[in-house]
Design an enzyme around this catalytic site. Structure first.
Site, short mmCIF file in Angstrom:
data_model
loop_
_atom_site.label_atom_id
_atom_site.label_comp_id
_atom_site.label_asym_id
_atom_site.label_seq_id
_atom_site.Cartn_x
_atom_site.Cartn_y
_atom_site.Cartn_z
N ALA A 87 0.85 -1.20 0.00
CA ALA A 87 0.00 0.00 0.00
C ALA A 87 0.88 1.24 0.00
CB ALA A 87 -0.90 0.00 1.24
N ARG A 132 0.77 5.70 -1.22
CA ARG A 132 -0.07 6.77 -1.74
C ARG A 132 0.19 7.07 -3.21
NH1 ARG A 132 0.57 10.65 3.40
NH2 ARG A 132 2.48 9.44 3.46
N VAL A 156 17.72 1.78 13.82
CA VAL A 156 19.01 2.27 14.34
C VAL A 156 20.16 1.66 13.54
CG1 VAL A 156 20.53 2.46 16.35
CG2 VAL A 156 18.05 2.44 16.67
N ILE A 170 23.26 -2.73 10.65
CA ILE A 170 23.93 -3.29 11.85
C ILE A 170 22.88 -3.91 12.78
CG2 ILE A 170 25.37 -2.77 13.86
CD1 ILE A 170 26.44 -0.32 12.35
N GLY A 190 23.05 11.64 -3.07
CA GLY A 190 21.91 10.97 -2.44
C GLY A 190 22.17 10.58 -1.00
N LYS A 210 17.85 7.90 17.20
CA LYS A 210 18.50 6.58 17.31
C LYS A 210 19.09 6.38 18.71
CE LYS A 210 19.46 6.64 12.35
NZ LYS A 210 20.40 7.15 11.34
N1 HSE Z 1 19.59 9.94 7.11
C1 HSE Z 1 20.18 8.93 7.92
C2 HSE Z 1 21.68 9.05 7.88
C3 HSE Z 1 19.84 7.53 7.50
O1 HSE Z 1 22.23 9.92 7.21
O2 HSE Z 1 22.33 8.27 8.56
C4 HSE Z 1 18.51 7.12 7.96
O3 HSE Z 1 18.39 7.23 9.34
#
Ligand code: HSE
Length: 434
Positions: free
Chosen positions: A43, A45, A127, A131, A182, A200
């Site tokens: 599912a 959007r 987190v 890992i 990215g 985290k």
């Molecule tokens: N944007 C996070 C990072 C990854 O740069 O570690 C996803 O939590």
């Protein structure tokens, strides 16, 4: 062989990573666990015509996943707090196990979502990506008293600090580069201001020390004030600058803080570079353990999501009722027995790196030194060089001995008010050591 029918909410990078991994490694997972994963329903959007849905039924409404009797386990991969929380709550209320990669929702609502202790909710992927830190904390280290957790838990910050160090690029250049590659989001606020890392660390502290899932209880600083100059000075002093999540038990309570920190170049964490994440856990029996690996990305995060799915699956294939009533091994607990007292940031002790931009004229260093001395702050090392900007100012760089935060704050206020101090003073704490 037992079929486990999964329903996936969301069709972004992580969901696509899950589909890819089920396609490529599904048989391997079955041969290892006896569980055949079937993607029953997806599912999202928005429709993504190019994505292979592995034969799943597609819905535009995530609530369809809860309503579908042929979905056994729901994967919440939409992120954010609103709809994600609603979906998790309605799935759990309907007796469906949930796997989520959503750190924000757990860091803010974990106590509520996990209340009752027999909730089939897992969040390994929340987190440090691939890992397996949640499972390690819950099971692998279950026999230990945890003394400290140090984490490089934001790949964007670690990447940016690494490139600033290795290529000498300034913050804005590196941020643009990270966005092009990215690694950083178009809106990088959550990453560079430390919020993602704080989510985290909230989870790690809850697992290690039994604190509540209370993101707002942490002290949080990002990396925006760090310059190439600081990284170079830190290097001369024998340190690397890392953005750390720190949860450490001291004599007076638990410190939970996220900020840039000086780490000795010889420390294990200093060698974790680029987008890599690492979590170092210090405990009484096991000693120091460093977990390191990719903290983001579709495939890496999918690895953690599917680890949760398979471990839940091993309970669930016994029958949903049995699973829900069984001892729910591996589900992180909700708030601990008693809330540990947290140390206020003002009461934290650390050695500090101070970079003080001053006028280059006689007597300025003496003024700075006497201000520190008036606050009983002892100096361990000093560097003074001309400011690269060539504007006539100099940076006085001072390493202090260990001192309590409130005293440093008072000294910094006084130093900032001096006529000879011509810019913002940068303070970077030295990471605690064990
Ligand atoms: N944007 C996070 C990072 C990854 O740069 O570690 C996803 O939590």
């Amino acid at each position: 062989m037992n079929k486990l029918r999964i329903g996936i909410a969301g069709l972004g990078t992580v969901a696509q990573g899950v589909l890819d991994l089920v396609r490529t490694n599904g048989s391997l997972m079955t041969s290892r666990t006896g569980i055949e994963l079937v993607v029953q329903r997806i599912a999202s959007r928005s429709v993504k015509p190019g994505v292979d849905l592995l034969g799943a039924v597609f819905s535009l409404d995530v609530h369809d996943l809860v309503a579908d009797p042929e979905v056994d386990v729901i994967l919440e991969l939409i992120g954010g707090e609103g709809l994600a929380k609603e979906l998790i709550e309605s799935a759990l209320a309907a007796g469906k196990p949930v796997v989520t990669a959503n750190k924000a929702v757990i860091a803010a609502h974990g106590d509520q979502l996990l209340a009752g202790g027999k909730v089939l909710l897992r969040f390994e992927a929340a987190v440090a990506g691939a890992i397996p830190i949640i499972q390690s904390m819950n099971q692998g280290l279950a026999a230990n008293r945890i003394d400290a957790i140090y984490g490089i838990i934001n790949g964007t910050c670690n990447y940016m600090l690494t490139v600033m160090e290795e290529e000498g690029l300034v913050f804005d250049q590196v941020l643009s580069q990270a966005q092009e590659l990215g690694y950083a989001e178009a809106d990088p606020t959550f990453d560079i201001e430390g919020i993602d890392a704080a989510h985290k660390l909230t989870i790690l502290a809850a697992l290690g020390f039994g604190t509540s899932y209370d993101y707002s209880a942490l002290y949080v600083e990002g990396i925006a004030q760090i310059t190439v100059e600081d990284i170079q000075y830190a290097k001369e002093l024998g340190f690397k600058i890392k953005h750390l999540g720190i949860a450490v038990q001291s004599e007076v309570g638990l410190e939970t803080r996220v900020h840039p920190a000086l780490v000795p170049v010889s420390a294990l964490l200093a060698s974790v570079n680029g987008v890599m994440n690492a979590v170092q856990v210090v405990s009484d029996g096991a000693g120091e353990i460093l977990f390191s690996g990719p903290g983001a990305g579709g495939a890496a995060t999918a690895s953690a999501v599917l680890a949760d799915v398979l471990s839940l699956g091993s309970l669930f294939v016994a029958g949903p009722t049995d699973a829900a009533q069984s001892q729910v091994q591996g589900t992180p607990s909700s708030c601990a027995v008693s809330e540990i007292s947290r140390v206020a940031m003002d009461d934290v002790f650390s050695a500090c790196y101070l970079r003080i931009p001053t006028l280059d004229r006689p007597g300025v260093f003496a003024q700075v030194a006497s201000t520190l001395s008036a606050h009983s702050i002892s100096i361990e090392a000093v560097i003074q060089k001309e400011h690269p900007g060539g504007d006539g100012s100099v940076s006085i760089v001072i390493m202090t001995h260990i001192v309590v935060e409130s005293v440093v704050n008072a000294a910094l206020t006084e130093l900032s008010a001096l006529d000879s101090v011509v810019g913002e003073i940068i303070r970077i704490r030295v990471a605690p050591t064990h």
